[in-house]
Motif scaffolding. Sequence first.
Motif, PDB file in Angstrom:
ATOM      1  N   ILE A   7       0.843  -1.208   0.000  1.00 53.84           N
ATOM      2  CA  ILE A   7       0.000   0.000   0.000  1.00 53.84           C
ATOM      3  C   ILE A   7       0.874   1.252   0.000  1.00 53.84           C
ATOM      4  O   ILE A   7       1.841   1.341   0.772  1.00 53.84           O
ATOM      5  N   GLY A   8       0.514   2.216  -0.795  1.00 56.37           N
ATOM      6  CA  GLY A   8       1.191   3.509  -0.762  1.00 56.37           C
ATOM      7  C   GLY A   8       0.807   4.236   0.513  1.00 56.37           C
ATOM      8  O   GLY A   8      -0.369   4.329   0.847  1.00 56.37           O
ATOM      9  N   SER A   9       1.811   4.761   1.228  1.00 58.68           N
ATOM     10  CA  SER A   9       1.514   5.369   2.524  1.00 58.68           C
ATOM     11  C   SER A   9       1.411   6.886   2.440  1.00 58.68           C
ATOM     12  O   SER A   9       1.157   7.539   3.445  1.00 58.68           O
ATOM     13  N   GLN A  10       1.632   7.439   1.224  1.00 57.29           N
ATOM     14  CA  GLN A  10       1.577   8.907   1.089  1.00 57.29           C
ATOM     15  C   GLN A  10       0.555   9.279   0.017  1.00 57.29           C
ATOM     16  O   GLN A  10      -0.554   8.768   0.045  1.00 57.29           O
ATOM     17  N   TRP A  11       0.945  10.184  -0.921  1.00 59.53           N
ATOM     18  CA  TRP A  11      -0.012  10.621  -1.946  1.00 59.53           C
ATOM     19  C   TRP A  11       0.211   9.896  -3.267  1.00 59.53           C
ATOM     20  O   TRP A  11       0.008  10.471  -4.341  1.00 59.53           O
ATOM     21  N   GLY A 274       3.724  -1.088   4.012  1.00 59.92           N
ATOM     22  CA  GLY A 274       3.558   0.302   3.586  1.00 59.92           C
ATOM     23  C   GLY A 274       4.770   0.732   2.772  1.00 59.92           C
ATOM     24  O   GLY A 274       5.905   0.403   3.111  1.00 59.92           O
ATOM     25  N   ILE A 275       4.528   1.458   1.702  1.00 57.81           N
ATOM     26  CA  ILE A 275       5.637   1.981   0.902  1.00 57.81           C
ATOM     27  C   ILE A 275       5.681   3.498   1.124  1.00 57.81           C
ATOM     28  O   ILE A 275       4.686   4.193   0.915  1.00 57.81           O
ATOM     29  N   ALA A 276       6.854   3.976   1.558  1.00 57.72           N
ATOM     30  CA  ALA A 276       7.006   5.409   1.830  1.00 57.72           C
ATOM     31  C   ALA A 276       8.223   5.935   1.100  1.00 57.72           C
ATOM     32  O   ALA A 276       9.320   5.377   1.210  1.00 57.72           O
ATOM     33  N   LYS A 277       8.033   6.998   0.361  1.00 58.32           N
ATOM     34  CA  LYS A 277       9.174   7.681  -0.240  1.00 58.32           C
ATOM     35  C   LYS A 277       9.948   8.359   0.888  1.00 58.32           C
ATOM     36  O   LYS A 277       9.335   8.761   1.893  1.00 58.32           O
ATOM     37  N   ALA A 278      11.248   8.547   0.730  1.00 63.45           N
ATOM     38  CA  ALA A 278      12.071   9.139   1.790  1.00 63.45           C
ATOM     39  C   ALA A 278      11.761  10.624   1.988  1.00 63.45           C
ATOM     40  O   ALA A 278      12.257  11.259   2.909  1.00 63.45           O
ATOM     41  N   THR A 328      -1.306   7.156   8.394  1.00 59.73           N
ATOM     42  CA  THR A 328      -1.547   6.053   7.453  1.00 59.73           C
ATOM     43  C   THR A 328      -1.080   4.714   8.038  1.00 59.73           C
ATOM     44  O   THR A 328      -1.607   3.672   7.683  1.00 59.73           O
ATOM     45  N   CYS A 329      -0.116   4.770   8.974  1.00 61.92           N
ATOM     46  CA  CYS A 329       0.250   3.534   9.694  1.00 61.92           C
ATOM     47  C   CYS A 329      -0.960   3.069  10.505  1.00 61.92           C
ATOM     48  O   CYS A 329      -1.285   1.883  10.563  1.00 61.92           O
ATOM     49  N   MET A 330      -1.633   4.035  11.120  1.00 57.07           N
ATOM     50  CA  MET A 330      -2.795   3.701  11.962  1.00 57.07           C
ATOM     51  C   MET A 330      -3.929   3.118  11.103  1.00 57.07           C
ATOM     52  O   MET A 330      -4.486   2.062  11.421  1.00 57.07           O
ATOM     53  N   VAL A 331      -4.248   3.805  10.012  1.00 60.16           N
ATOM     54  CA  VAL A 331      -5.395   3.382   9.202  1.00 60.16           C
ATOM     55  C   VAL A 331      -5.154   2.007   8.556  1.00 60.16           C
ATOM     56  O   VAL A 331      -6.071   1.201   8.437  1.00 60.16           O
ATOM     57  N   ASN A 332      -3.908   1.752   8.174  1.00 55.11           N
ATOM     58  CA  ASN A 332      -3.614   0.513   7.451  1.00 55.11           C
ATOM     59  C   ASN A 332      -3.063  -0.602   8.331  1.00 55.11           C
ATOM     60  O   ASN A 332      -3.067  -1.762   7.931  1.00 55.11           O
ATOM     61  N   GLY A 333      -2.536  -0.250   9.497  1.00 57.29           N
ATOM     62  CA  GLY A 333      -1.921  -1.273  10.346  1.00 57.29           C
ATOM     63  C   GLY A 333      -0.669  -1.874   9.725  1.00 57.29           C
ATOM     64  O   GLY A 333      -0.479  -3.097   9.768  1.00 57.29           O
ATOM     65  N   PHE A 334       0.192  -1.024   9.175  1.00 51.62           N
ATOM     66  CA  PHE A 334       1.412  -1.560   8.538  1.00 51.62           C
ATOM     67  C   PHE A 334       2.215  -2.401   9.525  1.00 51.62           C
ATOM     68  O   PHE A 334       2.481  -1.976  10.648  1.00 51.62           O
ATOM     69  N   ASN A 335       2.659  -3.589   9.091  1.00 49.06           N
ATOM     70  CA  ASN A 335       3.588  -4.376   9.912  1.00 49.06           C
ATOM     71  C   ASN A 335       5.017  -3.990   9.582  1.00 49.06           C
ATOM     72  O   ASN A 335       5.927  -4.274  10.333  1.00 49.06           O
ATOM     73  N   GLU A 336       5.209  -3.437   8.389  1.00 52.02           N
ATOM     74  CA  GLU A 336       6.566  -3.087   7.969  1.00 52.02           C
ATOM     75  C   GLU A 336       6.499  -1.991   6.918  1.00 52.02           C
ATOM     76  O   GLU A 336       5.458  -1.793   6.282  1.00 52.02           O
ATOM     77  N   LEU A 337       7.626  -1.306   6.756  1.00 49.69           N
ATOM     78  CA  LEU A 337       7.706  -0.225   5.761  1.00 49.69           C
ATOM     79  C   LEU A 337       8.850  -0.491   4.806  1.00 49.69           C
ATOM     80  O   LEU A 337       9.908  -0.991   5.223  1.00 49.69           O
ATOM     81  N   THR A 338       8.644  -0.135   3.552  1.00 47.46           N
ATOM     82  CA  THR A 338       9.753  -0.057   2.609  1.00 47.46           C
ATOM     83  C   THR A 338       9.959   1.422   2.322  1.00 47.46           C
ATOM     84  O   THR A 338       8.993   2.123   1.983  1.00 47.46           O
ATOM     85  N   VAL A 339      11.176   1.904   2.488  1.00 46.47           N
ATOM     86  CA  VAL A 339      11.465   3.306   2.195  1.00 46.47           C
ATOM     87  C   VAL A 339      12.124   3.376   0.821  1.00 46.47           C
ATOM     88  O   VAL A 339      13.100   2.669   0.556  1.00 46.47           O
TER      89      VAL A 339
END
Length: 440
Positions: A7-11, A274-278, A328-339
């Motif tokens: 899931i994209g964690s930003q816009w 969650g996928i987050a750009k730096a 977005t961590c809260m809404v999606n419940g991310f277990n992990e992030l890729t930056v």
Amino acid sequence: MPISIVIGSQWGDEGKGKVVDLLSQEQFDIVARYQGGANAGHTIVWENDDGTEDEFVLHLVPSGIFHEGVTCVIGNGVVLDPKAVLDEIEKIQQLGFDVEDRLKISHNAHLIMPYHKAIEEAREKERASNTDDDEIGTTGRGIGPAYTDKFARTGIRVVDLLDRDVLRRKLTRAIEAKNQVLKNVYGAEGLDVDRIIDEYVQFDQQIDPYVTDTSEYLNNALDDGRRILAEGAQGSLLDVDFGSYPYVTSSHPTAGGCCTGLGVPPTAVNRVIGIAKAYCTRVGNGPFPTELHNEAGEQLRKVGAEFGATTGRPRRCGWLDLVALRYTCMVNGFNELTVTKLDVLSGFDELKVCVAYRYDGKEAQRFPSEAQTLERVEPVYETLPGWDEDITDVRHFADLPVEAQDYLAFIAEELGVEISMISNGPRRTQIITDMDRTPA
Ligand code: IMP
């Protein structure tokens, strides 16, 4: 076997395509797209044996298609432009990949028709000319009007394409009704009923080999122990409920959208990535608290090649926003992030990270998704030291400059979510999965 979701964690534009491509190569049998349409642009870059690079931008076909052992599914939650998907399939086949045996399209997915794009264009023009309003800055792919018809129960679905008489009847009624709207509400030109019908009835045989009940297919696959990766499009902050409405897309990129968009049970999901750009980017209009209108913003745009993969529009750029990410961590419940795109930050003396917002005279951690409030928040920044080194060849976390390690550690600690992977360039090989901080 459980389901993982990307899931994209930003816009949006976080680099989901590359991550799905990589994960599906090793860990998954099926990649299933659950929402959005041809508004998405998932870019995959690979290196050929002769050292040259190729790039493909996927709009509708899931990002696992370049791995022969992976089956791709376009779920019922997607709005499908039949012309766009057939063009995309042809281009993928021209590259030598088998698509016919490996792509399944939900019989229940709704179709995007030329009148959806025409209405969107007319609506956006009207909003732009209205002083109390602002256009959304949509991608012009007919997404909003197609979802409007879906929920108004007037949409046309993939299954309707397979019966020429049904399609002719439904299309005639729909185009006549839309032409009334185009002419009488927006003062725009109506569309040619016969031309559209002649074109769309031809799609039946081309689309037929792909069409199936994908919910049943996915649930059978789960029973058989096959590994499914659900692929989100856009980003959580563009979600129609959780984003900065009305500057959002018309679907649910957030985790809940996976279950309704594929017809799979929530109990089957056990990993949410969650996928987050730096840093942050946004295309189209709407509030963006950490947006930069200065040299730093220009540098991010230039070095990060921040231009829309679907529309080519320059993306708005800004510092990383942890208030938005916590939300977005809260809404999606991310277990992990890729930056992703960490390499783009090389060359900044210092990096700012937004840790809180100031509004109504107070500092707050809450993300106010309502556009009116988000428009007037002032970001509160923490400043971290930057680094100069080119990191595009780094393959182990411990080999990153210490400032980059600290930047990532700061994000993980603030969010309380583990960073499991770092992308440091557009190519498949530019990825760090060895997250051990101790040098080898
Ligand atoms: P729509 O999805 O075309 O209706 O556009 C609504 C908003 O979502 C606009 O701000 C678009 O720029 C944005 N948007 C839609 N798809 C994407 C995407 O794939 N990446 C980034 N922004 C997107």
